[in-house]
Scaffold this active site. Structure first.
Site, PDB file in Angstrom:
ATOM      1  N   CYS A  37      -1.574  -3.177   8.647  1.00 33.66           N
ATOM      2  CA  CYS A  37      -1.193  -1.927   9.326  1.00 33.66           C
ATOM      3  C   CYS A  37      -0.687  -2.216  10.730  1.00 33.66           C
ATOM      4  O   CYS A  37       0.257  -1.583  11.203  1.00 33.66           O
ATOM      5  CB  CYS A  37      -2.380  -0.974   9.408  1.00 33.66           C
ATOM      6  SG  CYS A  37      -3.032  -0.526   7.801  1.00 33.66           S
ATOM      7  N   CYS A  96       0.817  -1.215   0.000  1.00 39.26           N
ATOM      8  CA  CYS A  96       0.000   0.000   0.000  1.00 39.26           C
ATOM      9  C   CYS A  96       0.848   1.260   0.000  1.00 39.26           C
ATOM     10  O   CYS A  96       0.310   2.359  -0.031  1.00 39.26           O
ATOM     11  CB  CYS A  96      -0.959  -0.007   1.184  1.00 39.26           C
ATOM     12  SG  CYS A  96      -0.139  -0.292   2.738  1.00 39.26           S
TER      13      CYS A  96
END
Lengths: 175, 127
Positions: B106, B37
């Site tokens: 994340c 990402c």
């Protein structure tokens, strides 16, 4: 049949995009729903599946980064898990700097010039990495393939930055 | 996608954003990135002579979940020893923030940032 064979082109990072596009259209015509209007339900379903497959193949080969990844996977190069974090410190420091530069554009006295500068820096650095990756892919040995993988991962950070730049540009110049 | 209240809270009021001098021998810097990402995370810890984390700062470029994960981690590590901090697992971060499966990476990034900072510290201390 791999994607390159599907389009009847050489398995190489250097792809003639015009030829790719024209072969794509030819392939899609052959499975166009109009041709199957009177065919059986099963034949129609197969045509739709083929069309989706051709489309996937086209999207993969059209994008340089996806194409590079596809070639490396075809060669059996083990791609590092995308979930694994990347820890090349100096590269990441540079990424931080570039993101800070991007953040500051908004506050610059000359927004146009600042934006242009960031775009030019990004494209120079992207091009450098991309040239390296292209050479490594064409060298095609274990060491060069793994180095190409590494550069591919780096290029993905630039790809993300370019998306951010486009988003910023839209937000700066929308009325 | 709906973010949990805790993610939104950390995203809107991030704790401990900032930088420390990375050349300070008592400052450990962890830099990690997620190619999938394009997120980049920097976590810095100020560590006392007896190995206790006195302060933590972060700077993250990424989505709300990445920012929330790093913000939460700076709160968690303060006052902990480096050994204790090194045991923080991404699953605990993901659970606290109620991260959806697509955002688990994340929390992995935040865990890796702590590990990278500790490795940097040990490297600096020559241990």
């Amino acid at each position: 049949m791999n994607y390159f064979q599907l389009f009847n082109i050489e398995t190489s990072f250097d792809v003639d995009l015009q030829q790719l596009s024209s072969n794509y259209q030819t392939l899609q015509k052959a499975v166009h729903p109009d041709k199957f209007a009177h065919a059986s339900e099963q034949e129609q379903r197969i045509a739709v599946q083929k069309s989706a497959h051709i489309n996937d193949a086209y999207q993969t080969l059209k994008s340089p980064l996806q194409r590079a990844q596809y070639i490396l996977v075809l060669r059996g190069v083990e791609m590092p898990n995308e979930q694994h974090s990347f820890q090349d410190i100096s590269f990441l420091m540079r990424q931080m700097e570039l993101r800070e530069m991007l953040e500051e554009i908004r506050h610059s006295s000359d927004v146009d010039a600042a934006l242009l500068e960031v775009q030019s820096v990004l494209s120079t650095e992207y091009l450098q990495l991309s040239k390296m990756m292209r050479a490594q892919i064409s060298e095609n040995n274990a060491a060069s393939n793994s180095a190409a993988c590494d550069n591919l991962r780096k290029l993905k950070f630039y790809q993300k930055l370019n998306v951010e730049v486009d988003r910023l540009e839209d937000s700066l110049f929308e009325d | 996608m709906a973010y949990s209240e805790k993610v939104i809270d950390h995203y809107e009021n991030p704790r401990n954003v900032g930088s420390m001098d990375k050349n300070d021998p008592s400052v450990a810097t962890g830099m990690v990135g997620a190619p999938a990402c394009g997120d980049v995370m920097k976590l810095q810890l100020k560590i006392s002579d007896d190995g206790i984390i006195e302060d933590a700062k972060f700077k993250t470029y990424g989505c709300g979940s990445a920012i929330a994960s790093s913000s939460l981690v700076t709160e968690w590590v303060k006052g902990k020893s480096i050994e204790e901090a090194g045991e923080i697992k991404n699953t605990a971060i993901a659970e606290e923030l109620a991260l959806p499966p697509v955002k688990i990476h994340c929390s992995i990034l935040a865990e890796d940032a702590i590990k990278a900072a500790i490795a940097d510290y040990k490297n600096k201390q020559g241990k």
